[in-house]
Motif scaffolding. Sequence first.
Motif, mmCIF file in Angstrom:
data_model
loop_
_atom_site.group_PDB
_atom_site.id
_atom_site.type_symbol
_atom_site.label_atom_id
_atom_site.label_comp_id
_atom_site.label_asym_id
_atom_site.label_seq_id
_atom_site.Cartn_x
_atom_site.Cartn_y
_atom_site.Cartn_z
ATOM 1 N N LYS A 57 0.818 -1.458 -0.153
ATOM 2 C CA LYS A 57 0.125 -0.186 0.115
ATOM 3 C C LYS A 57 0.878 1.266 -0.062
ATOM 4 N N TYR A 58 1.912 1.232 0.859
ATOM 5 C CA TYR A 58 2.820 2.635 1.002
ATOM 6 C C TYR A 58 3.649 2.682 -0.081
ATOM 7 N N ARG A 59 3.931 1.522 -0.879
ATOM 8 C CA ARG A 59 4.833 1.425 -1.875
ATOM 9 C C ARG A 59 3.890 2.179 -3.181
ATOM 10 N N ALA A 60 2.646 1.842 -3.204
ATOM 11 C CA ALA A 60 1.735 2.264 -4.336
ATOM 12 C C ALA A 60 1.377 3.956 -3.929
ATOM 13 N N LEU A 61 1.526 4.150 -2.703
ATOM 14 C CA LEU A 61 1.221 5.526 -2.484
ATOM 15 C C LEU A 61 2.418 6.478 -3.063
ATOM 16 N N ILE A 62 3.745 5.928 -2.728
ATOM 17 C CA ILE A 62 4.668 6.442 -3.266
ATOM 18 C C ILE A 62 4.716 6.858 -4.768
ATOM 19 N N GLY A 63 4.202 5.647 -5.305
ATOM 20 C CA GLY A 63 3.745 5.965 -6.958
ATOM 21 C C GLY A 63 2.896 7.358 -7.092
ATOM 22 N N VAL A 64 1.917 7.141 -6.298
ATOM 23 C CA VAL A 64 0.920 8.084 -6.442
ATOM 24 C C VAL A 64 1.483 9.647 -6.218
ATOM 25 N N ALA A 65 2.594 9.802 -5.211
ATOM 26 C CA ALA A 65 3.112 10.962 -4.930
ATOM 27 C C ALA A 65 4.101 11.372 -6.120
ATOM 28 N N VAL A 66 4.891 10.572 -6.555
ATOM 29 C CA VAL A 66 5.978 10.568 -7.422
ATOM 30 C C VAL A 66 5.378 11.121 -8.873
ATOM 31 N N SER A 67 4.014 10.219 -9.254
ATOM 32 C CA SER A 67 3.192 10.501 -10.321
ATOM 33 C C SER A 67 2.851 11.949 -10.412
ATOM 34 N N ALA A 68 2.474 12.385 -9.256
ATOM 35 C CA ALA A 68 1.928 13.819 -9.286
ATOM 36 C C ALA A 68 2.978 14.884 -9.391
ATOM 37 N N ILE A 69 3.938 14.719 -8.757
ATOM 38 C CA ILE A 69 5.142 15.645 -8.914
ATOM 39 C C ILE A 69 5.765 15.578 -10.346
ATOM 40 N N MET A 70 5.812 14.536 -11.079
ATOM 41 C CA MET A 70 6.110 14.376 -12.478
ATOM 42 C C MET A 70 5.235 14.699 -13.398
ATOM 43 N N LYS A 71 4.034 15.281 -12.832
ATOM 44 C CA LYS A 71 2.882 15.432 -13.639
ATOM 45 C C LYS A 71 2.760 14.436 -14.900
ATOM 46 N N CYS A 72 2.735 13.023 -14.637
ATOM 47 C CA CYS A 72 2.493 12.041 -15.552
ATOM 48 C C CYS A 72 0.890 11.697 -15.220
ATOM 49 N N GLN A 73 0.154 11.901 -16.161
ATOM 50 C CA GLN A 73 -1.200 11.608 -16.368
ATOM 51 C C GLN A 73 -1.354 10.085 -16.224
ATOM 52 N N TYR A 74 -0.558 9.501 -17.118
ATOM 53 C CA TYR A 74 -0.627 7.897 -17.326
ATOM 54 C C TYR A 74 -0.404 7.325 -15.710
ATOM 55 N N CYS A 75 0.744 7.830 -15.297
ATOM 56 C CA CYS A 75 1.412 7.245 -13.781
ATOM 57 C C CYS A 75 0.209 7.442 -13.027
ATOM 58 N N SER A 76 -0.337 8.614 -12.878
ATOM 59 C CA SER A 76 -1.281 9.170 -11.744
ATOM 60 C C SER A 76 -2.454 8.071 -11.873
ATOM 61 N N TYR A 77 -2.985 7.947 -13.011
ATOM 62 C CA TYR A 77 -4.022 7.158 -13.077
ATOM 63 C C TYR A 77 -3.829 5.508 -12.517
ATOM 64 N N ALA A 78 -2.708 5.055 -13.240
ATOM 65 C CA ALA A 78 -2.360 3.724 -12.774
ATOM 66 C C ALA A 78 -2.116 3.629 -11.230
ATOM 67 N N ASP A 79 -1.361 4.518 -10.749
ATOM 68 C CA ASP A 79 -0.756 4.344 -9.400
ATOM 69 C C ASP A 79 -1.878 4.455 -8.263
ATOM 70 N N THR A 80 -2.808 5.514 -8.665
ATOM 71 C CA THR A 80 -3.855 5.534 -7.829
ATOM 72 C C THR A 80 -4.960 4.227 -7.828
ATOM 73 N N GLU A 81 -5.033 3.901 -8.930
ATOM 74 C CA GLU A 81 -5.975 2.570 -9.116
ATOM 75 C C GLU A 81 -5.162 1.586 -8.216
ATOM 76 N N PHE A 82 -4.110 1.234 -8.494
ATOM 77 C CA PHE A 82 -3.321 0.101 -7.927
ATOM 78 C C PHE A 82 -3.239 0.461 -6.212
ATOM 79 N N ALA A 83 -3.110 1.747 -5.843
ATOM 80 C CA ALA A 83 -3.187 2.196 -4.315
ATOM 81 C C ALA A 83 -4.380 1.566 -3.897
ATOM 82 N N ARG A 84 -5.498 1.886 -4.458
ATOM 83 C CA ARG A 84 -6.882 1.651 -4.080
ATOM 84 C C ARG A 84 -6.944 0.124 -4.059
ATOM 85 N N LEU A 85 -6.357 -0.535 -4.884
ATOM 86 C CA LEU A 85 -6.382 -2.126 -4.790
ATOM 87 C C LEU A 85 -5.743 -2.628 -3.618
ATOM 88 N N SER A 86 -4.667 -1.951 -3.303
ATOM 89 C CA SER A 86 -3.755 -2.272 -2.178
ATOM 90 C C SER A 86 -4.241 -1.947 -0.766
#
Length: 302
Positions: free
Chosen positions: A221-250
């Motif tokens: 869960k926290y690894r996925a939340l790292i992905g959410v934050a990194v996606s946001a700061i990189m302004k990556c729309q692909y990653c924000s969508y994927a990491d948010t959904e995988f965080a919810r899955l976790s």
Amino acid sequence: MRSRSVVVIALVAVMTIWVAASGAHAQTAAGKTRAEIYAEMEAMFGAVPSFFKLVPDASLQLEWDLMKRVQMEPGPIPNKYRELIGVALSAATKCRYCSYFHTEIAKLNGATNEEIESAAHYAKHGAGWSTYLYGTQADMAKFKSEIDAMIAHFKTLPPDALASLPPAGSGPRTREQVRAEMTTAFGFVPSFFDMIPDATLTLEWDLFRRLDMEPGVIPDKYRALIGVAVSAIMKCQYCSYADTEFARLSGATDAEIEDAVHYAKSSAGWSTYLNGMQVDYNQFTKEISAACDFIRAQSAKQ
């Protein structure tokens, strides 16, 4: 482990004493003088960080209160994992100040060197996929639909469904073999993997499995939340969508997802300020080290 716990308790205790003394939560405090704010910083850190002395009167109290609220007070994400998010964010933004700060504060909150490396490694992984998806101009609508399909497939898998796959890093396989493994894992072969040439497909797939799918030193869960934050700061729309959904899955909640994104916002702001004001790096690291030593000294009194 006990000494780390005591340090964390001491940090929380310092925050608790400040809240009790102020008679209010950070957000509700109003009308303090610069001297009063400096006194709070000295009580918490042992000294006033020089970069705060650069902030003008008009915004000093708001900046200080916001830093306490977002980066220091307890929130939906435990402090250690919030600071590991900070380590990853610092790596993604290439901010030397932030890397030093968040690494030292992560250690203060009990993070191990292995956990810190894992956070930085995961930031590298996210940055790599962001670069590839944008560089190949992957279709956004198709990407989102494939992520949705992957999530739906994961929800149907029994706990040991992926045990039949060869271990990640087990050696060369043909493209057909790798595609079969992906079909087992996802129910289909994602188009963004189909673009990768034979020469690197197995390696990319094994690295994806190692970092995104296999258990690691940081809980999923926290690894996925790292992905959410990194996606946001990189302004990556692909990653924000994927990491948010995988965080919810976790199992991440909306509050935890917002906390990760808000922390990315705070980190990006301070990175911009410290670099823009060209704060002396050596002085900065000395002050952070001294603040950590001060907090550890307070822990010895607990």
